[in-house]
Design an enzyme around this catalytic site. Sequence first.
Site, mmCIF file in Angstrom:
data_model
loop_
_atom_site.group_PDB
_atom_site.id
_atom_site.type_symbol
_atom_site.label_atom_id
_atom_site.label_comp_id
_atom_site.label_asym_id
_atom_site.label_seq_id
_atom_site.Cartn_x
_atom_site.Cartn_y
_atom_site.Cartn_z
ATOM 1 N N CYS A 2 0.859 -1.181 0.000
ATOM 2 C CA CYS A 2 0.000 0.000 0.000
ATOM 3 C C CYS A 2 0.899 1.236 0.000
ATOM 4 C CB CYS A 2 -0.870 0.020 1.250
ATOM 5 S SG CYS A 2 -1.815 -1.489 1.493
ATOM 6 N N ARG A 27 1.522 1.428 -6.053
ATOM 7 C CA ARG A 27 1.712 0.475 -4.956
ATOM 8 C C ARG A 27 0.414 -0.260 -4.612
ATOM 9 N NH1 ARG A 27 6.405 1.573 -1.986
ATOM 10 N NH2 ARG A 27 5.507 0.566 -0.162
ATOM 11 N N TRP A 75 -3.621 -1.898 -1.421
ATOM 12 C CA TRP A 75 -3.634 -3.202 -2.106
ATOM 13 C C TRP A 75 -4.065 -4.195 -1.045
ATOM 14 C CZ3 TRP A 75 -0.589 -7.849 -1.975
ATOM 15 C CH2 TRP A 75 -0.851 -8.708 -3.038
ATOM 16 N N ASN A 101 0.560 -0.004 6.209
ATOM 17 C CA ASN A 101 1.033 -0.866 5.131
ATOM 18 C C ASN A 101 1.781 -2.021 5.787
ATOM 19 O OD1 ASN A 101 1.967 -2.022 2.742
ATOM 20 N ND2 ASN A 101 3.780 -0.697 2.661
ATOM 21 N N GLY A 102 1.336 -3.253 5.547
ATOM 22 C CA GLY A 102 2.029 -4.406 6.132
ATOM 23 C C GLY A 102 1.004 -5.448 6.573
ATOM 24 N N GLU A 483 9.604 -14.432 -19.474
ATOM 25 C CA GLU A 483 9.341 -13.009 -19.185
ATOM 26 C C GLU A 483 8.321 -12.441 -20.154
ATOM 27 O OE1 GLU A 483 9.671 -11.102 -16.878
ATOM 28 O OE2 GLU A 483 9.454 -9.091 -17.742
ATOM 29 N N LYS A 487 4.684 -10.779 -19.083
ATOM 30 C CA LYS A 487 4.240 -9.446 -19.512
ATOM 31 C C LYS A 487 2.823 -9.514 -20.079
ATOM 32 C CE LYS A 487 6.563 -7.182 -17.804
ATOM 33 N NZ LYS A 487 7.247 -8.025 -16.927
ATOM 34 N N GLU A 490 0.117 -10.366 -17.326
ATOM 35 C CA GLU A 490 -0.172 -9.429 -16.229
ATOM 36 C C GLU A 490 -0.812 -8.137 -16.702
ATOM 37 O OE1 GLU A 490 3.125 -7.843 -13.977
ATOM 38 O OE2 GLU A 490 4.495 -8.135 -15.626
ATOM 39 N N HIS A 506 7.219 -32.555 -25.647
ATOM 40 C CA HIS A 506 6.972 -33.401 -24.475
ATOM 41 C C HIS A 506 5.621 -33.093 -23.842
ATOM 42 C CE1 HIS A 506 11.036 -35.003 -24.628
ATOM 43 N NE2 HIS A 506 11.424 -33.766 -24.893
ATOM 44 N N LYS A 605 2.863 -2.835 -7.589
ATOM 45 C CA LYS A 605 4.217 -2.734 -8.142
ATOM 46 C C LYS A 605 5.210 -3.587 -7.351
ATOM 47 C CE LYS A 605 7.503 -1.419 -10.753
ATOM 48 N NZ LYS A 605 7.623 -2.067 -12.074
HETATM 49 C C1 AGP Z 1 6.832 -7.966 -13.146
HETATM 50 O O1 AGP Z 1 6.321 -7.283 -14.278
HETATM 51 C C2 AGP Z 1 5.921 -7.846 -11.943
HETATM 52 N N1 AGP Z 1 5.656 -6.508 -11.635
HETATM 53 C C3 AGP Z 1 6.427 -8.680 -10.774
HETATM 54 O O2 AGP Z 1 6.616 -10.009 -11.229
HETATM 55 C C4 AGP Z 1 7.751 -8.214 -10.130
HETATM 56 O O3 AGP Z 1 8.836 -8.452 -11.005
HETATM 57 C C5 AGP Z 1 7.967 -9.018 -8.846
HETATM 58 O O4 AGP Z 1 6.904 -8.725 -7.969
HETATM 59 C C6 AGP Z 1 9.304 -8.698 -8.163
HETATM 60 O O5 AGP Z 1 9.346 -7.357 -7.802
HETATM 61 P P1 AGP Z 1 10.773 -6.732 -7.355
HETATM 62 O O6 AGP Z 1 11.685 -6.850 -8.547
HETATM 63 O O7 AGP Z 1 10.461 -5.320 -6.993
HETATM 64 O O8 AGP Z 1 11.269 -7.535 -6.200
#
Ligand code: AGP
Length: 610
Positions: A2, A27, A75, A101-102, A483, A487, A490, A506, A605
């Site tokens: 958050c 966030r 969040w 936050n936590g 990767e 992308k 998400e 396989h 994020k």
């Molecule tokens: C990647 O596009 C995502 N936002 C997510 O997988 C991110 O890479 C992951 O949460 C790790 O975050 P960090 O690199 O800040 O530790």
Amino acid sequence: MCGIVGYVGKRKAYPVLIKGLHRLEYRGYDSAGVALLSNQHRLNVYKSQGKVSVLEDTAHNQDLSGNIGIAHTRWATHGEPSHRNSHPHTSRSGRLAMVHNGIIENYAELKQLLLDAGYTFKSDTDTEVVVQLIEYLQESLQLSFVDSVQKALQKVVGSYAIAVLDESEPDTLVAARKGSPLVVGVGDDELFLGSDASPIVEYTNRVIYLEDEDMVVLQAGFTTSEPKITLMTIHGEAKEPNIQQVTMNVSELEKGGYDHYMLKEICEQPHSLRCCIESAKQSLTPQTIELLNANRILITACGTSWHAGLVGKYAIEQLARLPVEVEHASEFRYRQPVISKGDIVVAISQSGETADTLAAIELARREGAKVLSICNVVGSSIPRASDAVVYTMVGPEIGVASTKAFTAQVAVLMMMALRLGHARGKLDEPLYTALTTEMDELPSKIESAIRQRESIRRMAQTLSFAQSCIYMGRGYNYPVALEGALKLKEISYIHAEGYPAAEMKHGPIALISQEMPVVTIAPQGSIYDKLVSNVQEVCARHGRVMAIVTEGDTQVSKMADSIITIPKVSECLSPIVTIVPLQLLSYYVACIKGCDVDQPRNLAKSVTVE
Ligand code: AGP
């Protein structure tokens, strides 16, 4: 995670808080709220489900006066996204308001104590338990506002960054942190609070990064001198504030004319990579390389950062001949890994706040291993918990989907592999010099990939109709397949899987159909011919192939339905270039589908809770 913002000072608090929430919205954006101590010293709380803009609509005709306030964008962890679970939460009397936050791990036990004392609760959150506990201690033990916060936090188990207001002390804001970040901004006649520096930097570059179990009292100097900071621990020990200069600037936080932060961050990769490489040349000192020259390297990370770590494994093992293991931090921290003193643990994190990665390195250090982190946010928790850090220095990455951070992380890992290989005598001078020189040419190679935006947009039109798709690559580009798939998942919500191309036969090749496109990363390299066979296997079953190929390609480009070309690049460096068309591909698919590119549903994020 958050976002928290706070303000005490000469300005009207509300505009500062709202602007700060917009800066922190990456966030989390399930709900948002503010609490203000008005000019009449009344505590006004406004909150709403949804984004900050919904809060602005909710609050616009209310009493928004006051020079002290706190704010929150959420969040959801405990309690679904809803109005009643949104922060700030207030105490039974309505006199206290708190944002958090936590995760409070012992909230159920504390809640039962309060229920037994006759308290009732309006929400399902752990946060409300803490603000009710503060009031309970204030009233039952006749404690001051500051002492009751201190006492409550001594009873709390878990992670928190909190900010609290008390209507009966209208010139005071109390904040504290443990396991979640909190930064104090020190302006002229005004004090700020933020989960990171982004809501603060347009007012001041003087900041105090709070440490775990720090507590700070910010008091307005309305009647006496300028606002006052009192720093202590939650156990009451006084501390001297360590005021630092923050390097971030406001322009880095703006979209710069792009439609989305993600597109801006994709397109600024030539520049951000140059900054990263130049910075890494300084920070990858012989001492750092010596630290890496261990018996074994254990890389731990999450998400995109884990994919970068996988590229690092391929590079370090091939170029430095040193064993590397790559682990998801969430698995590493709980599987009781065998960690020896001769190991070095490398933690990769853009935000430096990912809870699982932070816990993984804390475990590694307890087991006696040294820890080196590769991180993008200066002063964040993971570098502060490491023995050494290499910052990627690509500037704030606001888009939830990580892009420029990935190419930077891979570049740092590649430089580590080259320097480690050279130091260990595993890499001959000509190859070392050639690859090191080519690193400097990568930004221009990325530029030519970005210039293919129109072809990529056309490819996205086709892909946007898919329900599911497979990304396949080999060698260094197998992590790129993972990767690229992440992308797409998400930000466009289309299911996608990344696969080692040879694994298709396989099992997954049973899925091939016209409705399930296959995106293949097929640059020139030592296993290109193998990849040609894999593409033929897909085409033989009438699969649709979209391919990333090297300029001048003559085989895969003849089989694929559509292609994107990239300049020739050495195999070990190719992920830094091949990922760029895939970043743009997922971006355009998400735009075509009308998805929220910068703030995809259910995501944040950085995941600062496990
Ligand atoms: C990647 O596009 C995502 N936002 C997510 O997988 C991110 O890479 C992951 O949460 C790790 O975050 P960090 O690199 O800040 O530790």
